[in-house]
Design an enzyme around this catalytic site. Structure first.
Site, PDB file in Angstrom:
ATOM      1  N   ARG A   1       0.833  -1.215   0.000  1.00 52.30           N
ATOM      2  CA  ARG A   1       0.000   0.000   0.000  1.00 52.30           C
ATOM      3  C   ARG A   1       0.861   1.257   0.000  1.00 52.30           C
ATOM      4  O   ARG A   1       0.506   2.254  -0.631  1.00 52.30           O
ATOM      5  CB  ARG A   1      -0.938  -0.001   1.206  1.00 52.30           C
ATOM      6  CG  ARG A   1      -2.110  -0.945   1.008  1.00 52.30           C
ATOM      7  CD  ARG A   1      -3.286  -0.572   1.895  1.00 52.30           C
ATOM      8  NE  ARG A   1      -4.526  -1.058   1.312  1.00 52.30           N
ATOM      9  CZ  ARG A   1      -5.392  -1.865   1.937  1.00 52.30           C
ATOM     10  NH1 ARG A   1      -5.166  -2.247   3.170  1.00 52.30           N
ATOM     11  NH2 ARG A   1      -6.496  -2.251   1.323  1.00 52.30           N
TER      12      ARG A   1
ATOM     13  N   GLY B   1     -10.939  -8.634  -1.198  1.00 56.35           N
ATOM     14  CA  GLY B   1      -9.796  -9.109  -0.421  1.00 56.35           C
ATOM     15  C   GLY B   1      -9.432 -10.545  -0.738  1.00 56.35           C
ATOM     16  O   GLY B   1      -8.295 -10.851  -1.114  1.00 56.35           O
TER      17      GLY B   1
ATOM     18  N   GLY C   1     -13.870  -2.992   0.050  1.00 54.03           N
ATOM     19  CA  GLY C   1     -15.232  -2.467   0.219  1.00 54.03           C
ATOM     20  C   GLY C   1     -15.616  -1.456  -0.849  1.00 54.03           C
ATOM     21  O   GLY C   1     -16.742  -1.475  -1.357  1.00 54.03           O
TER      22      GLY C   1
ATOM     23  N   LYS D   1     -21.168 -15.884   1.542  1.00 60.07           N
ATOM     24  CA  LYS D   1     -22.581 -15.709   1.879  1.00 60.07           C
ATOM     25  C   LYS D   1     -23.350 -14.841   0.901  1.00 60.07           C
ATOM     26  O   LYS D   1     -22.871 -13.804   0.459  1.00 60.07           O
ATOM     27  CB  LYS D   1     -22.691 -15.059   3.260  1.00 60.07           C
ATOM     28  CG  LYS D   1     -22.232 -15.976   4.372  1.00 60.07           C
ATOM     29  CD  LYS D   1     -22.414 -15.284   5.700  1.00 60.07           C
ATOM     30  CE  LYS D   1     -22.101 -16.238   6.851  1.00 60.07           C
ATOM     31  NZ  LYS D   1     -22.212 -15.540   8.130  1.00 60.07           N
TER      32      LYS D   1
HETATM   33  P1  ADP Z   1     -14.003 -11.342  -1.169  1.00 60.33           P
HETATM   34  O1  ADP Z   1     -13.168 -11.033   0.058  1.00 60.33           O
HETATM   35  O2  ADP Z   1     -13.144 -11.506  -2.384  1.00 60.33           O
HETATM   36  O3  ADP Z   1     -15.121 -10.364  -1.372  1.00 60.33           O
HETATM   37  P2  ADP Z   1     -15.628 -13.237   0.281  1.00 60.33           P
HETATM   38  O4  ADP Z   1     -15.072 -12.719   1.563  1.00 60.33           O
HETATM   39  O5  ADP Z   1     -17.031 -12.939  -0.039  1.00 60.33           O
HETATM   40  O6  ADP Z   1     -14.678 -12.785  -0.943  1.00 60.33           O
HETATM   41  O7  ADP Z   1     -15.529 -14.824   0.240  1.00 60.33           O
HETATM   42  C1  ADP Z   1     -14.362 -15.544   0.471  1.00 60.33           C
HETATM   43  C2  ADP Z   1     -14.598 -16.702   1.399  1.00 60.33           C
HETATM   44  O8  ADP Z   1     -15.600 -17.582   0.896  1.00 60.33           O
HETATM   45  C3  ADP Z   1     -13.348 -17.543   1.520  1.00 60.33           C
HETATM   46  O9  ADP Z   1     -12.927 -17.526   2.873  1.00 60.33           O
HETATM   47  C4  ADP Z   1     -13.776 -18.936   1.074  1.00 60.33           C
HETATM   48  O10 ADP Z   1     -13.200 -19.974   1.845  1.00 60.33           O
HETATM   49  C5  ADP Z   1     -15.260 -18.887   1.309  1.00 60.33           C
HETATM   50  N1  ADP Z   1     -15.957 -19.914   0.519  1.00 60.33           N
HETATM   51  C6  ADP Z   1     -16.076 -20.000  -0.809  1.00 60.33           C
HETATM   52  N2  ADP Z   1     -16.751 -21.101  -1.166  1.00 60.33           N
HETATM   53  C7  ADP Z   1     -17.071 -21.761  -0.021  1.00 60.33           C
HETATM   54  C8  ADP Z   1     -17.780 -22.979   0.274  1.00 60.33           C
HETATM   55  N3  ADP Z   1     -18.291 -23.742  -0.691  1.00 60.33           N
HETATM   56  N4  ADP Z   1     -17.910 -23.316   1.569  1.00 60.33           N
HETATM   57  C9  ADP Z   1     -17.379 -22.548   2.541  1.00 60.33           C
HETATM   58  N5  ADP Z   1     -16.715 -21.398   2.325  1.00 60.33           N
HETATM   59  C10 ADP Z   1     -16.562 -21.001   1.060  1.00 60.33           C
END
Ligand code: ADP
Ligand code: MG
Length: 414
Positions: free
Chosen positions: A51, A369, A392, A212
């Site tokens: 950063r 992230g 974000g 989620k």
């Molecule tokens: P980002 O940070 O890129 O926005 P998220 O935080 O929404 O992404 O999602 C990442 C998380 O989702 C990871 O920790 C990953 O392990 C989890 N994940 C993805 N698929 C599954 C799954 N089928 N079951 C449990 N966790 C999952």
């Protein structure tokens, strides 16, 4: 091709209405620079200075033009109270090394001490002000705090795209009070998003994964109206499979969100957005590295197993969609990529997107992230057209929201 609106209200304009450092007379001017200094620390030292490196172009340009850079930043979440553990003072050695210039620190971002430090600043030096979030007025966008900070500068330069989704005193309020411009990093983020997605070549495919549905409802809602294909993967796909009446066993799934998932599917069909859900999945009995796993059809998860990744048929399907697409926007991994072998679908899809980008048939933009971590792990981040490191802010931008920090730069009168 059907008409769809631009992905975000802040793009799609051919001439961008914010100024850059090139538009400002910097010589002898005090330039208040809002930067992102949320670097990871280990034992009181900066463990990854990415950063800081990204701020070099703006700081160098101000120094080279004879301006006085005054850095304004938050660090962590001190909740409006002074917290020595979150003092920006501990970053001084790393900043001096990166900037190859003396960095003076002052223990407030407003008030007499800060004013005295600004008055004593000489060309060639950089002034670092203390964590803006030590004052409750920062996150409240308090006009008095914004005015006190504005007194420290002649020009405001916002180089923190990653904080632009917050209307805080140092990101929004202050921009109303001083001639304002975007820094080089902000400019790079906005230009890249604009270039890739302002008037995207179609078909546009969005890949959305992650844990989620509940955290990405607005994102999914916005994308169904704007993209041609929407690939849904990761844990959130399980909620969609459950909504369609399939047993997802012990998978991560939000059973109280199945109604929302059906709403999104209905919205998509109204907007002629083609939804791609997993057709096969990788299941295991334990969420552990190397846990025995098997591939089953998406509607056949055993009751005692959990879905941890998309299967090879799904990967092939995503590949076909990417081959026909001209623009890709990606947020969220397709599986639990941190644990082998459940990184396979994310890695394969990322490699496909990278190869198509290299071949010139796809413009690919990704952010988030965990997404950036997954693309780095797959070794293809450098082959994407653009990777946003702003978690974000990138997400809110994808959700079609106006980012207050950017809007403040765009508003008239500067
Ligand atoms: P980002 O940070 O890129 O926005 P998220 O935080 O929404 O992404 O999602 C990442 C998380 O989702 C990871 O920790 C990953 O392990 C989890 N994940 C993805 N698929 C599954 C799954 N089928 N079951 C449990 N966790 C999952
Ligand atoms: Mg995440």
């Amino acid at each position: 091709m059907r008409e769809k609106t631009p992905l975000s209200p802040q793009i799609g304009d051919t001439d961008m209405s914010w100024k850059t450092l090139d538009d400002m007379a910097l010589k002898g001017q005090r330039v208040l620079m809002r930067v992102d200094l949320n670097v990871p620390m280990e034992n009181g030292r900066v463990s990854d200075d990415t950063r800081i490196q990204r701020l070099l172009p703006s700081v160098r340009d101000v120094l080279d033009a004879g301006g006085l850079p005054i850095l304004l930043a938050h660090f962590g979440r001190p909740k409006g109270k002074r917290d020595p553990a979150l003092s920006l003072q501990q970053l001084v050695p790393a900043l001096e090394t990166a900037f190859a210039a003396p960095v003076v620190f002052v223990a407030d971002c407003r008030g007499p001490a800060a004013e005295a430090a600004v008055a004593a600043l000489v060309p060639g030096e950089i002034l670092l002000l203390e964590n803006t979030r030590f004052h409750p007025g920062e996150t409240q966008n308090d006009p008095d705090l914004a005015a006190e900070m504005a007194r420290l500068g002649d020009i405001y330069c916002n180089d923190a795209f990653s904080a632009a989704h917050r209307a805080h005193a140092s990101t929004e309020g202050i921009a109303q009070l001083l001639p304002s411009c975007a820094g080089r990093l902000m400019q790079a983020e906005l230009s890249a998003l604009e270039a890739a997605l302002g008037k995207p070549d179609r078909p546009v495919v969005a890949v959305v994964g992650g844990a989620k549905v509940s955290t990405k409802l607005e994102l999914l809602g916005n994308l169904t109206a704007k993209v041609d294909h929407l690939v849904i993967g990761g844990g959130m796909a399980n909620t969609f499979l459950a909504a369609q009446g399939h047993d997802v066993g012990k998978s991560l799934a939000e059973h109280d969100m199945t109604g929302m998932a059906l709403d999104i599917l209905a919205q998509a069909s109204k907007s002629a957005c083609d939804i791609i859900l997993p057709v096969d999945v990788v299941v295991a009995r334990a969420f552990q590295a190397g846990a025995p796993s098997e591939v089953v059809p998406a509607d056949a998860c055993p009751a005692d197993a959990m879905i941890l990744d998309a299967g090879p048929k799904t990967v092939a399907l995503i590949g076909t969609v990417l081959e026909a697409a001209r623009t890709l926007i990606w947020n969220g991994p397709m599986g639990a990529f941190e644990i082998e072998p459940f990184d396979a679908a994310t890695t394969a899809a990322a490699q496909k997107a990278a190869a198509l980008t290299k071949a010139g048939s796809l413009v690919s933009v990704a952010g988030g992230g965990d997404t950036v971590a997954a693309l780095n792990q797959a070794g293809v981040a450098g082959d994407f057209t653009y990777i946003s490191t702003a978690g974000g802010a990138f997400l809110e931008w994808m959700e079609g929201k106006v980012l207050p920090g950017v809007a403040a730069l765009q508003s008239a009168g500067h």
